[in-house]
Design an enzyme around this catalytic site. Structure first.
Site, PDB file in Angstrom:
ATOM      1  CB  SER A  30      -0.938  -0.008   1.200  1.00  0.00           C
ATOM      2  OG  SER A  30      -0.201  -0.074   2.396  1.00  0.00           O
ATOM      3  CB  CYS A  31       4.484   1.784   0.626  1.00  0.00           C
ATOM      4  SG  CYS A  31       4.682   1.661   2.385  1.00  0.00           S
ATOM      5  CB  VAL A  32       2.836   5.717  -2.978  1.00  0.00           C
ATOM      6  CG1 VAL A  32       3.107   6.347  -4.336  1.00  0.00           C
ATOM      7  CG2 VAL A  32       1.404   5.238  -2.928  1.00  0.00           C
TER       8      VAL A  32
END
Lengths: 160, 234
Positions: A30-32
């Site tokens: 879910s990190c960018v």
């Protein structure tokens, strides 16, 4: 390329062309990962963002938040010789790996939205993106030509 | 208790708590696979975000379950993340289904549900023992099966934990189970604390169980202090 710089969660790193290094963010769920670079001056930086926004805007100096991290990254790039008008961005990640019951828990989507808004506010165009979906990604950013390689376990490798 | 005594007390209590949970999970794992399983001394760690990535993150493909714990009665919340590195998961499937070791090299539906079941059993053993020790009940939500990069799976847990507790540190209870089984014989042993990774010539497995208590850490401390006071008639 002789060495990689691994950018962990809540970190950012800058590399200029002379250093001959690639920037890497492994295991983006879910990190960018946001790669911002100046093609003319060959300088670029990568931020690994965990959450969309810092809870109390000013006093938190933690780079895990999109707003804080992007501000910091862009200021650093400009301090190190990049020109604001030349900056462009590529974003990767923001997936949702498993089902969640509740919309507020869709952290990947919220991260992408927040990063896109912030970049728009700062007038930095997004040249390429590989976001969303339900699988993790690893990104590698090459400073020499600004290309980003996206590797994942479910989908074939991609260049953006 | 003075401050120094207090911190030793916590450290011991956390270790014991981790130990009990991990011990129960290990005996379940051992029973399921009919192998002897080595348990590392459970560690309670305060890790920085980037350290966590080095420890259990990265782009290695792992297979396991993520279970969210939400118990409004006991106020114990958090996540339990159990995973096997890919090769280990295949070996465990062989052990469970009674196949020759080395047969499985991809997960079909049967394999998925076998691994998922192992993880469920480990999760409930851990939760039961943990809850029992603290004198509360802990109800895990339905677990989510997952197969992806370890670091990517971790993201969601970290994001939820960090939204609740805006800090750069995260508390984890970390245990590693290991079984080395070179010829498929039941008896096996390795030195505890041995950090070597199972190689392809061996048919063993490696398994990690990590509990992220998040904001309920303070509740856990309260319960431990109460327990201490009860037994020492303070």
């Amino acid at each position: 390329m002789n060495s990689d710089i691994n950018v962990g969660i809540g970190e950012d790193s800058i590399v200029s062309n002379g250093e001959n290094k690639l920037l890497k963010a492994t295991g983006l769920g879910s990190c960018v990962g946001v790669f911002i670079y100046d093609k003319e001056r060959k300088i670029g930086g990568l931020a690994h963002i965990l959450l969309p926004r810092s809870p109390n805007h000013k006093d938190k100096k933690s780079l895990k938040y999109a707003d804080v991290a992007l501000n910091d990254l862009i200021n650093d790039l400009i301090n190190k010789g990049a020109r604001k008008d030349n900056l462009v961005a590529k974003i990767v990640g923001g997936a949702q790996l498993y089902f969640v019951e509740n919309d507020t828990l869709k952290i990947g989507e919220r991260n992408i939205e927040s990063v896109e808004n912030i970049l728009k506010e700062m007038q930095i165009p997004i040249l390429g993106k590989d976001v969303g979906g339900n699988y993790g990604r690893t990104m590698e950013a090459y400073i020499s030509d600004g290309r980003v390689r996206v590797i994942s376990f479910k989908v074939k490798e991609k260049w953006i | 208790m003075d401050k120094k005594e207090m911190s030793y007390f916590y450290l011991d209590a956390f270790k014991e708590l981790g130990n009990i949970g991990a011990g129960h999970a290990a005996s379940s794992l051992s029973g399921l696979t009919s192998r002897s399983v080595q348990v590392s001394v459970p560690e309670v760690k305060l890790l920085l975000l980037n350290e966590l990535d080095d420890e259990i993150g990265g782009s290695n493909i792992v297979i396991g379950n993520i279970t969210q714990i939400k118990d409004e009665m006991s106020e114990i919340n958090g996540f339990i993340y159990i995973f096997f590195p890919k090769e280990s998961a295949y070996n465990v499937v062989d052990m469970l289904l009674g196949l020759d070791l080395g047969t499985t090299n991809d997960l079909d539906e049967m394999g998925e549900s076998a691994i998922s079941e192992v993880c469920n059993i480990l999760t409930s053993s851990f939760c039961d023992a943990f809850a029992d020790f603290l004198g509360v009940s802990i109800l895990p939500s339905p677990p989510k099966f997952c197969e992806d990069m370890s670091g990517a799976l971790l993201d969601y847990i970290l994001a939820v934990t960090m939204e609740e507790v805006p800090d750069d540190n995260v508390v984890v209870f970390l245990t590693r189970f290991k079984c080395v089984d070179d010829l498929g014989d039941a008896g096996c042993s390795v030195a505890v604390g041995d950090n070597s990774v199972i190689n392809d010539k061996e048919f063993g497995f490696d398994c990690y169980l990590i509990f992220f208590p998040g904001k309920s850490m303070s509740k856990i401390i309260d319960l431990l202090v109460k327990k201490y006071e009860y037994y020492n008639n303070v």
